[in-house]
Design a protein around this motif. Structure first.
Motif, PDB file in Angstrom:
ATOM      1  N   CYS A 179      94.299  28.062  24.093  1.00  0.00           N
ATOM      2  CA  CYS A 179      95.239  26.967  24.358  1.00  0.00           C
ATOM      3  C   CYS A 179      95.625  26.933  25.829  1.00  0.00           C
ATOM      4  O   CYS A 179      95.623  25.873  26.462  1.00  0.00           O
ATOM      5  CB  CYS A 179      96.504  27.127  23.509  1.00  0.00           C
ATOM      6  SG  CYS A 179      96.300  26.568  21.813  1.00  0.00           S
ATOM      7  N   CYS A 205      98.002  31.050  22.763  1.00  0.00           N
ATOM      8  CA  CYS A 205      96.797  31.879  22.791  1.00  0.00           C
ATOM      9  C   CYS A 205      95.983  31.573  24.048  1.00  0.00           C
ATOM     10  O   CYS A 205      96.202  30.560  24.711  1.00  0.00           O
ATOM     11  CB  CYS A 205      95.963  31.658  21.526  1.00  0.00           C
ATOM     12  SG  CYS A 205      95.143  30.058  21.454  1.00  0.00           S
ATOM     13  N   CYS A 215      98.756  26.441  18.833  1.00  0.00           N
ATOM     14  CA  CYS A 215      99.920  27.284  19.116  1.00  0.00           C
ATOM     15  C   CYS A 215     100.449  27.127  20.538  1.00  0.00           C
ATOM     16  O   CYS A 215     101.632  27.285  20.786  1.00  0.00           O
ATOM     17  CB  CYS A 215      99.575  28.745  18.833  1.00  0.00           C
ATOM     18  SG  CYS A 215      98.409  29.440  20.038  1.00  0.00           S
TER      19      CYS A 215
END
Ligand code: ZN
Length: 523
Positions: free
Chosen positions: A88, A85, A82
């Protein structure tokens, strides 16, 4: 306006954050995505490829893909991390505690590796997996490899290893056999070109297309190297435009058109012109080594056009020349230049060395002086510009056709004689012209009638020579059946007839009246 961008900023700002942004590695990313989606990713894999081709970028993408929890924090490993988050973001900022990146070039020792391995048995602190990215893994010491091997034999389920290397042959087989291999290929020039174009458009920098082509070629298939050159070019920009001359000067590159001129002269045996053009290139800042490499490239392109019809971006400029050169000459030149490239590495006088290599190439292919005897059709105009050469060849179309035909399969008996003329076989030319008469001719089979005594054993020589030249088998038979007059006699008769016809014209009569006793010669 001058851009001031710090070195290697582009490589960082343009680093892909998604698999879909990776360029030039489509097959590999598809395999990886499938493996991640189906949860069948091996516990260790090794990424190989030249520097700057995307190995650590892919390693970090895998780390993200495996640890991403999605926007709502409930996601599973995904091939589309994504990017928002915590997992990440921390990986993107190089501060995720469970993603450990090690440069084996600086931490080669067994102690380093033992220390690293000690942490392996502990569960990940915040991520789903502990991910060890070991760059330049081939640099590890033997003991470090042994220590690593023990872990690879019984890897804890929460650990993934990603090895990256530029020299996979230096990685022990015991390690490799426990890894899933991924080969990263060099990024093709056209892919790099599109990539750089997009970047410059975003940066708002103007450019000449040819300048970008030079950069893409100089990158040698490496995105990082290409970006680094691009960055330097941006810094040097004046009037907000990257020009081909800036890039050539920066890289010590040779002007492509002038390289074509040198090549033209080289293949035609024009020694003086060839050396002059080379010197001009050198004076303009081109590295002799690069001139030689470019000539090798041009030789290769011409040869591959010659044998397979493959045309590269610059190939069409060479096409006209290629049709007149035999593959054999190109291969000889290739060999001489290749050997020369080796010599150049140790040379203290690169320009002089290059000149000698070029002279050698012209002598070996036997081209020197041929131009003056008119054996090689003149291709370039007096300005020696390869562009005008292609657009306005001074050679007549008929000449092109005959010279091309005699390079291939002879279609008439006269073609055969012309071929031997070209190969400088005067005895055979004389034999075929004056000693025999043609009974029958088909490509591959000639029937001759012996009209007068000649050097013995020439007829099998003709067959052998023709077979070698054309790559097809030839049968040359002497038959008793009466055929035509010898070609020499036929030509003499034709000439006599032309002279007689000419003398009977009104014009010739007038000339005879004006110049009594003058002989009218027909040309
Ligand atoms: Zn995420």
């Amino acid at each position: 306006m001058t851009h001031h961008i710090n070195y290697q900023v582009l490589a960082r700002t343009t680093r892909p954050t998604k698999f879909s942004e990776l360029i030039g590695q489509e097959a590999l990313t598809q395999t990886l995505k499938n493996a991640i989606e189906s949860g069948r990713l091996a516990h260790a894999f090794v990424l190989t490829g030249i520097r700057g081709v995307g190995k650590t970028t892919i390693a970090r993408l895998i780390a993200r893909a495996l640890n991403c929890v999605g926007v709502d924090g409930t996601g599973q490993p995904t091939s589309e991390p994504c990017g928002v988050c915590d997992q990440c973001q921390m990986i993107a900022e190089d501060r995720h505690v469970d993603v450990i990146e090690v440069d084996a070039a600086t931490r080669t020792g067994v102690d380093d590796m033992r220390q690293l391995m000690e942490g392996i048995s502990y569960k990940p602190v915040m991520g789903r997996y502990k991910i060890y990215i070991i760059d330049e893994v081939h640099m590890l010491s033997k003991n470090a490899f042994n220590s690593l091997l023990k872990t690879l034999e019984e890897p804890p389920p929460h650990v993934k290893f990603i090895f990256a290397t530029t020299e996979i042959r230096k990685v022990p087989l015991t390690i490799l056999s426990r890894c899933q291999p991924f080969d990263l290929r060099r990024i093709p020039v056209d892919v790099l070109l599109t990539h750089f174009q997009n970047i410059l458009q975003k940066e708002g920098v103007q450019f000449e297309m040819e300048a970008l082509e030079c950069i893409a070629r100089a990158a040698g298939g490496s995105v990082r190297d290409g970006l680094s050159i691009l960055e330097q070019a941006i810094v040097k920009v004046t009037d907000n435009k990257i020009t081909v001359s800036t890039v050539q000067e920066m890289l010590g590159l040779a002007d492509r058109e002038k390289i074509a001129t040198v090549f033209n002269c080289l293949m035609r045996g024009l020694v003086r012109e060839c050396l002059e053009a080379t010197k001009t290139l050198y004076e303009e800042g081109a590295d002799p080594d690069i001139i030689l490499q470019d000539l090798l490239g041009t030789t290769y392109q011409t040869l591959s056009f010659k044998v397979s019809g493959a045309v590269s971006a610059e190939g069409n400029k060479l096409q006209a020349l290629a049709e007149k050169i035999e593959p054999k000459s190109l291969m000889l030149v290739w060999q001489v230049l290749m050997k020369g490239a080796e010599e150049m590495k140790a040379s203290t006088m690169p320009l002089e060395n290059l000149e000698v290599i070029l002279i050698r190439a012209m002598h070996i292919q036997g081209m020197v002086g041929k131009e003056n005897r008119g054996e090689i059709p003149s291709l370039v105009s007096s300005s020696l510009s390869p562009v005008s050469a292609v657009s306005s060849p001074v050679v007549s179309p008929e000449r092109l056709v005959t010279s091309f035909r005699s390079d291939g399969m002879p279609k008439t008996f006269e073609d055969v004689i012309q071929l031997f003329e070209k190969k400088r076989e005067p005895i055979i030319v004389d034999y075929l012209t004056n000693d025999v008469g043609l009974v029958d001719f088909r490509p591959g089979a000639i029937k001759l009638n012996q009209l007068r005594e000649s050097t013995p054993n020439l007829q099998p020589k003709v067959a052998k020579f023709l077979s070698e030249c054309t790559g097809a088998s030839w049968l040359v038979e002497l038959v008793t059946e009466k055929g035509q007059e010898s070609l020499g006699v036929q030509r003499a008769l034709a000439r006599e007839k032309r002279e007689k016809d000419a003398l009977s014209t009104e014009e010739a009569k007038k000339i005879s009246e004006l110049f009594p006793g003058a002989q009218v010669v027909v040309k």
